[in-house]
Write an enzyme that holds these catalytic residues in place. Sequence first.
Site, PDB file in Angstrom:
ATOM      1  CE  LYS A  79      -4.724   1.297   0.856  1.00  0.00           C
ATOM      2  NZ  LYS A  79      -5.686   0.664   0.058  1.00  0.00           N
ATOM      3  N   GLY A 179     -27.552   0.764   2.978  1.00  0.00           N
ATOM      4  CA  GLY A 179     -27.104   1.368   1.731  1.00  0.00           C
ATOM      5  C   GLY A 179     -27.602   0.848   0.503  1.00  0.00           C
TER       6      GLY A 179
HETATM    7  P1  NAD Z   1     -21.218   4.382  -1.782  1.00  0.00           P
HETATM    8  O1  NAD Z   1     -20.651   5.358  -1.121  1.00  0.00           O
HETATM    9  O2  NAD Z   1     -21.527   4.101  -3.596  1.00  0.00           O
HETATM   10  O3  NAD Z   1     -22.574   3.857  -1.214  1.00  0.00           O
HETATM   11  C1  NAD Z   1     -22.596   3.992  -0.343  1.00  0.00           C
HETATM   12  C2  NAD Z   1     -23.969   4.110   0.220  1.00  0.00           C
HETATM   13  O4  NAD Z   1     -24.932   4.541   1.980  1.00  0.00           O
HETATM   14  C3  NAD Z   1     -23.912   5.022  -0.288  1.00  0.00           C
HETATM   15  O5  NAD Z   1     -25.882   5.594  -0.663  1.00  0.00           O
HETATM   16  C4  NAD Z   1     -24.726   6.611   0.905  1.00  0.00           C
HETATM   17  O6  NAD Z   1     -25.442   7.267   1.348  1.00  0.00           O
HETATM   18  C5  NAD Z   1     -24.950   5.588   2.272  1.00  0.00           C
HETATM   19  N1  NAD Z   1     -24.824   5.610   3.931  1.00  0.00           N
HETATM   20  C6  NAD Z   1     -24.048   5.908   3.964  1.00  0.00           C
HETATM   21  N2  NAD Z   1     -23.924   5.915   5.296  1.00  0.00           N
HETATM   22  C7  NAD Z   1     -25.216   5.469   5.760  1.00  0.00           C
HETATM   23  C8  NAD Z   1     -25.688   5.271   6.830  1.00  0.00           C
HETATM   24  N3  NAD Z   1     -25.367   5.333   8.306  1.00  0.00           N
HETATM   25  N4  NAD Z   1     -26.495   4.052   6.479  1.00  0.00           N
HETATM   26  C9  NAD Z   1     -27.561   3.543   5.428  1.00  0.00           C
HETATM   27  N5  NAD Z   1     -26.583   4.367   3.926  1.00  0.00           N
HETATM   28  C10 NAD Z   1     -25.438   4.564   4.295  1.00  0.00           C
HETATM   29  O7  NAD Z   1     -19.821   3.205  -1.989  1.00  0.00           O
HETATM   30  P2  NAD Z   1     -19.502   1.982  -2.929  1.00  0.00           P
HETATM   31  O8  NAD Z   1     -18.710   2.023  -3.540  1.00  0.00           O
HETATM   32  O9  NAD Z   1     -20.702   1.300  -3.012  1.00  0.00           O
HETATM   33  O10 NAD Z   1     -18.816   0.714  -1.371  1.00  0.00           O
HETATM   34  C11 NAD Z   1     -20.318   1.234  -0.590  1.00  0.00           C
HETATM   35  C12 NAD Z   1     -18.821   0.122   0.862  1.00  0.00           C
HETATM   36  O11 NAD Z   1     -18.046  -0.771  -0.323  1.00  0.00           O
HETATM   37  C13 NAD Z   1     -17.975   0.594   0.656  1.00  0.00           C
HETATM   38  O12 NAD Z   1     -18.035   0.209   2.568  1.00  0.00           O
HETATM   39  C14 NAD Z   1     -16.486   0.337   0.271  1.00  0.00           C
HETATM   40  O13 NAD Z   1     -15.632   0.570   1.040  1.00  0.00           O
HETATM   41  C15 NAD Z   1     -17.432  -1.333   0.145  1.00  0.00           C
HETATM   42  N6  NAD Z   1     -16.430  -1.440  -1.067  1.00  0.00           N
HETATM   43  C16 NAD Z   1     -16.531  -0.973  -2.951  1.00  0.00           C
HETATM   44  C17 NAD Z   1     -15.831  -1.364  -3.401  1.00  0.00           C
HETATM   45  C18 NAD Z   1     -15.846  -0.656  -4.921  1.00  0.00           C
HETATM   46  O14 NAD Z   1     -15.473  -1.833  -5.683  1.00  0.00           O
HETATM   47  N7  NAD Z   1     -16.600  -0.170  -5.051  1.00  0.00           N
HETATM   48  C19 NAD Z   1     -14.544  -2.424  -3.097  1.00  0.00           C
HETATM   49  C20 NAD Z   1     -14.765  -3.159  -2.267  1.00  0.00           C
HETATM   50  C21 NAD Z   1     -14.916  -2.673  -1.163  1.00  0.00           C
END
Ligand code: NAD
Length: 364
Positions: A79, A179
């Site tokens: 990292k 979410g």
């Molecule tokens: P994103 O920001 O698009 O989606 C997260 C959603 O959660 C948003 O709609 C946000 O409004 C909502 N949210 C935030 N706080 C909240 C709460 N207290 N209660 C309810 N909803 C809430 O993010 P993403 O890219 O969809 O990622 C989601 C999770 O998955 C993250 O933890 C991220 O680290 C993990 N992740 C994502 C990827 C990827 O490919 N995008 C890969 C590995 C891990």
Amino acid sequence: MIFETLEQYDYEQVVFCQDKASGLKAIIAIHDTTLGPALGGCRMWPYATEEEAIEDALRLARGMTYKNAAAGLNLGGGKTVVIGDPKKDKSEALFRALGRYVQSLNGRYITAEDVGTSVSDMDTMHEETDYVVGLSESFGSSGNPSPLTALGVYQAMKRTAKEAFGSDELKGLKIAVQGVGNVSYTLCKYLHEEGAELIVTDIFQQSIDRAVNDFGATAVEPDEIYGIEADIFAPCALGGILNDETIPQLKVKAVCGSSNNQLKDMEKHSAQLAERNIIYAPDFVVNSGGVINVADELHGYNEKRATDKVKEIYNQMDKIFEIAKRDNISTALAADRMAEERIDQMMRVRSTFSRHEHSIISRR
Ligand code: NAD
């Protein structure tokens, strides 16, 4: 004290990168390269102290060793952290200076996007290094990782359902989703198509409305999602949400979602879930579709190959449940053990002498 810290989890290398003219202050941590070059993103964050930055680089690098190994990738863990404010301190010179440091490691470390960095920052680094993925389309990029992350979560959820209910069919199951953002919207689509019933929450009304309109989901308030009577809870928003306050509220048989670091305290809270007979699908395996997708760029990106590899998450989950039963440990610990056993096996495979080591990085 740094060597004592490195020795604790057997880190291989830490590189301090400094460039006065561009203001670059970065740390590249390489934890373990038994399986192959260390792959892990580049985080830019206004760390309050240098110690905090070093600690984060080390913790995240080690996490990538486990994530890449458990995902079945031939990649080690590393990292980069850049000390700085991504809103104020970015420049072409800074990322090119960092790119030169990455290049100087000669393929031992491959970088990618992370919190605070973007595709365009990766393109800038690519001016100076071959060892960067997550580039823009013009460089044959793997694109937005969210759809394949969602596919991986879906596969993991099917295997988790099999463990909890005896069948991997999700039809008729009630799934509580926290979410509905990038990953989770696509996950909800898969679940809806298979006939699952969705209960969703989000802090953005627009995201909720979309899930209600497109998938007939039922919406609840953010703090209600933990106590919903459902079959599976899918955390897809925040870390640390499996804790002393939330676990006693859960009325599900399984937890499987995309969020990183779901367990506030790995050992304590995985044990608490097990005591309540709630099956926990380890987050870093469930959400490994994103890294599997981006890592495919190393071979010249092929969507079908990446998709097939992401579907393998189902089988990785199979192994986790098997190890948990074999060793009578939590699934969270079993995921770590699966990664460690793979690294161990490959260490032995690689002990056979070969004059020319094969490289997984294709020429670009
Ligand atoms: P994103 O920001 O698009 O989606 C997260 C959603 O959660 C948003 O709609 C946000 O409004 C909502 N949210 C935030 N706080 C909240 C709460 N207290 N209660 C309810 N909803 C809430 O993010 P993403 O890219 O969809 O990622 C989601 C999770 O998955 C993250 O933890 C991220 O680290 C993990 N992740 C994502 C990827 C990827 O490919 N995008 C890969 C590995 C891990």
